[in-house]
Design a protein around this motif. Structure first.
Motif, PDB file in Angstrom:
ATOM      1  N   ASP A   1       2.031  14.352  -2.516  1.00 42.19           N
ATOM      2  CA  ASP A   1       2.121  15.019  -1.214  1.00 42.19           C
ATOM      3  C   ASP A   1       0.976  14.581  -0.283  1.00 42.19           C
ATOM      4  N   VAL A   2       0.887  13.282  -0.041  1.00 36.44           N
ATOM      5  CA  VAL A   2      -0.203  12.751   0.777  1.00 36.44           C
ATOM      6  C   VAL A   2       0.342  11.938   1.949  1.00 36.44           C
ATOM      7  N   THR A   3      -0.552  11.595   2.888  1.00 38.94           N
ATOM      8  CA  THR A   3      -0.223  10.746   4.033  1.00 38.94           C
ATOM      9  C   THR A   3      -1.098   9.503   3.961  1.00 38.94           C
ATOM     10  N   MET A   4      -0.496   8.338   4.243  1.00 43.59           N
ATOM     11  CA  MET A   4      -1.255   7.095   4.097  1.00 43.59           C
ATOM     12  C   MET A   4      -1.085   6.184   5.314  1.00 43.59           C
ATOM     13  N   VAL A   5      -2.179   5.506   5.665  1.00 41.99           N
ATOM     14  CA  VAL A   5      -2.089   4.407   6.627  1.00 41.99           C
ATOM     15  C   VAL A   5      -2.378   3.125   5.858  1.00 41.99           C
ATOM     16  N   MET A   6      -1.453   2.158   5.941  1.00 40.51           N
ATOM     17  CA  MET A   6      -1.615   0.889   5.232  1.00 40.51           C
ATOM     18  C   MET A   6      -2.377  -0.055   6.157  1.00 40.51           C
ATOM     19  N   VAL A   7      -3.572  -0.423   5.741  1.00 43.36           N
ATOM     20  CA  VAL A   7      -4.497  -1.132   6.628  1.00 43.36           C
ATOM     21  C   VAL A   7      -4.236  -2.646   6.632  1.00 43.36           C
ATOM     22  N   GLY A   8      -3.850  -3.161   7.779  1.00 46.60           N
ATOM     23  CA  GLY A   8      -3.729  -4.611   7.964  1.00 46.60           C
ATOM     24  C   GLY A   8      -2.596  -5.261   7.189  1.00 46.60           C
ATOM     25  N   ALA A   9      -1.761  -4.481   6.516  1.00 46.14           N
ATOM     26  CA  ALA A   9      -0.708  -5.065   5.668  1.00 46.14           C
ATOM     27  C   ALA A   9       0.388  -5.679   6.529  1.00 46.14           C
ATOM     28  N   SER A  10       0.915  -6.821   6.089  1.00 44.86           N
ATOM     29  CA  SER A  10       1.894  -7.520   6.920  1.00 44.86           C
ATOM     30  C   SER A  10       3.274  -7.651   6.266  1.00 44.86           C
ATOM     31  N   ALA A  11       3.380  -7.462   4.954  1.00 52.60           N
ATOM     32  CA  ALA A  11       4.644  -7.745   4.261  1.00 52.60           C
ATOM     33  C   ALA A  11       5.786  -6.885   4.800  1.00 52.60           C
ATOM     34  N   LEU A  12       6.924  -7.514   4.998  1.00 51.25           N
ATOM     35  CA  LEU A  12       8.090  -6.810   5.526  1.00 51.25           C
ATOM     36  C   LEU A  12       8.564  -5.705   4.588  1.00 51.25           C
ATOM     37  N   ALA A  13       8.429  -5.936   3.284  1.00 44.40           N
ATOM     38  CA  ALA A  13       8.929  -4.964   2.296  1.00 44.40           C
ATOM     39  C   ALA A  13       8.377  -3.559   2.550  1.00 44.40           C
ATOM     40  N   LEU A  14       7.144  -3.477   3.053  1.00 44.49           N
ATOM     41  CA  LEU A  14       6.483  -2.178   3.192  1.00 44.49           C
ATOM     42  C   LEU A  14       7.165  -1.244   4.188  1.00 44.49           C
TER      43      LEU A  14
END
Lengths: 414, 335
Positions: free
Chosen positions: A123-136
């Motif tokens: 039950d968390v919130t996340m910011v993915m830093v600098g990630a570029s992969a389309l899959a995300l």
């Protein structure tokens, strides 16, 4: 005092225990808004992880100096993912076990793919830093995660468009890359953007098949001969890191500057100029995630730039500094506006808020939580008048939202 | 007395592991589960090194084969046959190890075998990174934890800590299997071969066949460990079998002691404990971890298990232990 084995072991054990104590003490403070930062801080990937850590720490320092979040200080709890999914999962589970509900994680895709399936359960919130992969933001999309990074279609599609606008006279382009999927994606996105913009203007452009070089190779002379012999006046180079440095060094002896009218580098930005100094190519375009001089008039960008110079003494920060700063800013702004750490309240807040960050307005596309901020491109090159041996000549910005790929959350982009 | 103390300690540690989810942070539980799997993996490597006298630097490749087999079959919707999938992964790992062993063991041992196995594991890793059907560099994420059925009983391993306890049982069974192999007639014959290959051959032992069987068993157990790991980590990538993975059992064995059956397991748990204790020391963690490992290896050449055995023996009979320590410097595998 004589040091025997028993003394040595006792002292070592006590030392390790004492050194591990700060983590325990921090966990007991309670009142602060804790944000877990999981990134790569060991091995070859630590170069990026260190930038991310610096950027996040600058953000925490700035935000705390301005009073924190609704009066509460922000505390950054940093863990090394050891550049492995299991390292990332161990760190994630430890931090969630300690009650942390807010996360920034980056930048390697596999490590993010390791933690994304766990967000719901924790039950968390996340910011993915600098990630570029389309899959995300496509097949592995998770509504609790926001990608503050640039996808290939976005930044390299924009790059191709910019080159078609800036250099309509160039009708033939050569490309050079390693045989790696991510680099093929970059090349394809650039080609697509270039062709679309050229056709829109009623012209035609030819993009030659890429010249392939070995990944991690050291001798690029044959491939350099091939691209010079292609007769194309434009060149898009998609080598990265040390490969790119060796390539530009060797290409200099072939007179690369004179053979091409326009030289484009995918994303090495100032790493080339910093490594090559006065031997930098005469003029080279590159994409960058953040360049302070392109954001003049943006006080946040200026402040982050100043803080980084104070921290590292480097006038040309890597773009990860700006992106990681804005990742923490995004979380802090959402907590302040929602007045809660609850993911159910934070997610709609992040979707609708557009805080002013170092990169400009921080905004995400609601459907797939892809970053929809501005794109920045720089042209730099050799400059004998500058003590560094190089200067930045020109910058250009494009609205990133226009180049975002189609949103297909939960399924693969075709 | 030595065995009584060691046995009691082992029982306490096993109980602590089983009860871990009741008191520990979920990160520590995940780390403990991972350590159990890599400890079994290290044990399988030491069957080859400590008993058969063969050094493989490519065991990570076999671990990876087991993990990928499990990931692919679970993705294919076969989660209802989880125990069969473990058996399948183990069999594939064993078959690959057998094929490599048939070709390699006749022609190379020592450093040549080590380099050959390392090259094969790297080849596998690079190949996996290029196959898009297997997710290329990003691997296969979101692996489900399946249900395990034994007779009429079915356990949903996705619930709570069920998979952790399943790992406890599975790893205990694999450790028992390794113990049985190492301490039976087969293990004793392997030790004979390791100590003096020519003499063993002269006595009528088919040394090649024994080494090939040991290579196959070690590969099968490594693949089995990999198959258990895939649903635990819930992601497999080509790096799951990289050079670091292959050096893990070597490091654990050096740390714990190659001369003891329990050495690799002790090394695995000790290494994880050091890493976990120093996790907050970003930037200097590797220096501290490396320094501690160097200190342990220099202070205890026979590993922690060797030092423990010597300590217990000294407590039990100080005079005899001292005489024994003076008399022996190089020690064979000790039960």
């Amino acid at each position: 005092m004589r040091l025997n084995r028993r003394h040595f072991l006792t002292t070592s054990a006590a030392g390790v225990g004492a050194l591990a104590m700060p983590g325990i003490l921090r966990a007991q403070q309670g009142e602060a808004v804790r944000i877990g930062l999981i990134t790569t801080l060991s091995g070859p990937g630590q170069l990026y992880g260190n930038y991310i850590k610096d950027g996040c720490e600058i953000a925490v320092e700035r935000l705390n100096a301005a009073g924190g979040v609704n009066g509460a200080k922000i505390e950054l709890v940093v863990r090394d993912d050891k550049n492995s999914p299991e390292g990332a999962v161990t760190a994630f589970r430890e931090l969630t076990g300690n009650g942390i509900k807010l996360f920034a994680q980056g930048t390697f895709t596999a490590n993010l793919l390791g933690t994304l399936p766990l967000l719901e359960e924790a039950d968390v919130t996340m910011v993915m830093v600098g990630a570029s992969a389309l899959a995300l933001t496509h097949e592995a999309f998770n509504p609790r995660a926001f990608r503050l990074g640039f996808s290939s279609p976005m930044c390299f599609g924009g790059y191709g468009t910019l080159m078609a606008q800036k250099h309509p006279e160039i009708e033939k382009w050569a490309t050079l890359r390693s045989d790696v999927t991510a680099l093929a994606d970059i090349t394809n996105a650039f080609t697509k953007g270039l062709k679309a913009e050229t056709e829109k203007a009623g012209r035609k452009v030819e993009v030659l098949d890429p010249v392939l070089v070995p990944y991690g190779g050291a001798d690029f002379r044959n491939q350099i001969s091939n691209i010079i012999g292609s007769g194309a006046p434009g060149l898009f180079n998609v080598l990265q890191g040390a490969d790119a440095i060796s390539y530009y060094k060797q290409a200099r002896t072939f007179g690369l500057d004179e053979k091409f009218k326009v030289l484009c580098d995918s994303a090495n930005e100032f790493a080339i100029a910093k490594a090559m100094g006065a031997n930098t190519p005469a003029s080279l375009w590159s994409w960058t995630g953040w360049y302070p001089a392109a954001n003049k008039g943006n006080p946040v960008s200026d402040e982050v730039h100043k803080a980084y110079i104070k921290l590292r003494g480097d006038e040309y920060p890597n773009w990860y500094i700006g992106v990681s700063h804005d990742s923490i800013l995004t979380i802090a702004n959402a907590v302040a506006k929602a007045g809660s750490l609850d993911a159910a309240k934070l997610i709609p807040t992040i979707e609708t808020e557009t805080p002013q960050g170092a990169l400009g307005k921080i905004q995400f596309r609601k459907e797939d939580h892809g970053f929809a901020g501005d794109l920045t491109y720089i042209r730099f090159g050799r400059d004998d008048k500058n003590a560094n041996g190089w200067s930045v000549f020109e910058t250009a910005q494009l609205p990133g939202a226009e180049f975002l790929e189609k949103a297909t959350p939960g399924s693969k982009l075709n | 007395m030595n065995r009584t103390i060691s046995g009691a300690l082992l029982a306490v540690l096993a109980a602590a592991l089983v009860l871990l989810p009741f008191w520990a942070n979920s990160g520590l539980v995940f780390l403990a589960g991972t350590t159990m799997v890599v400890a079994v993996f290290a044990l399988s490597w030491n069957l080859l090194f400590g008993y058969a006298g063969l050094a493989s630097f490519g065991s990570g490749g076999l671990f990876s084969i087991g993990a990928y087999t499990m990931a692919v079959t679970l993705r294919g919707g076969y989660e209802g046959q989880f125990l069969l999938l473990i058996a399948l992964s183990t069999a594939i790992g064993g078959a690959v190890a057998f094929a490599i062993g048939v070709v390699a063991l006749r022609r190379s041992t020592g450093i040549f075998l080590a380099i050959l196995t390392l090259a094969l594991a790297e080849l596998l890793r690079i190949t996996l990174a290029k196959i898009h059907w297997l997710g290329a560099e990003d691997g296969i994420p979101s692996i489900v934890r399946p249900k395990a059925s034994i007779g009429v009983a079915t356990v949903d391993l996705a619930q709570g800590n069920h998979y952790y306890w399943f790992l406890c049982v599975a790893c205990a069974l694999l450790v028992a299997l390794c113990w049985w192999i190492a301490h039976g007639r087969f293990g004793r014959t392997l030790r004979t071969i390791r100590l003096d290959t020519e003499r063993a051959a002269f006595m009528g032992v088919d040394t090649h066949r024994y080494r090939l069987v040991a290579f196959t068993i070690s590969g099968a157990i490594a693949a089995c460990a990999g198959s258990l790991f895939a649903p635990w980590a819930q992601i497999v990538t080509p790096d799951i079998g990289n050079m670091m993975r292959s050096t893990q059992p070597i490091l654990f064995t050096l740390l714990g002691g190659a001369s003891s059956f329990w050495g690799p397991m002790i090394g695995a748990f000790l290494f994880s404990a050091i890493e976990f204790s120093t996790r907050t020391l970003v930037g200097i963690q590797e220096i501290i971890t490396g320094g501690i490992l160097l200190g342990v290896v220099l202070l205890f050449p026979t590993g922690v298990a060797g030092a423990w055995n010597a300590l217990v023996a000294r407590l039990a009979d100080p005079y005899r232990a001292e005489a024994k320590a003076k008399a022996t410097t190089l020690r064979p595998v000790k039960e």
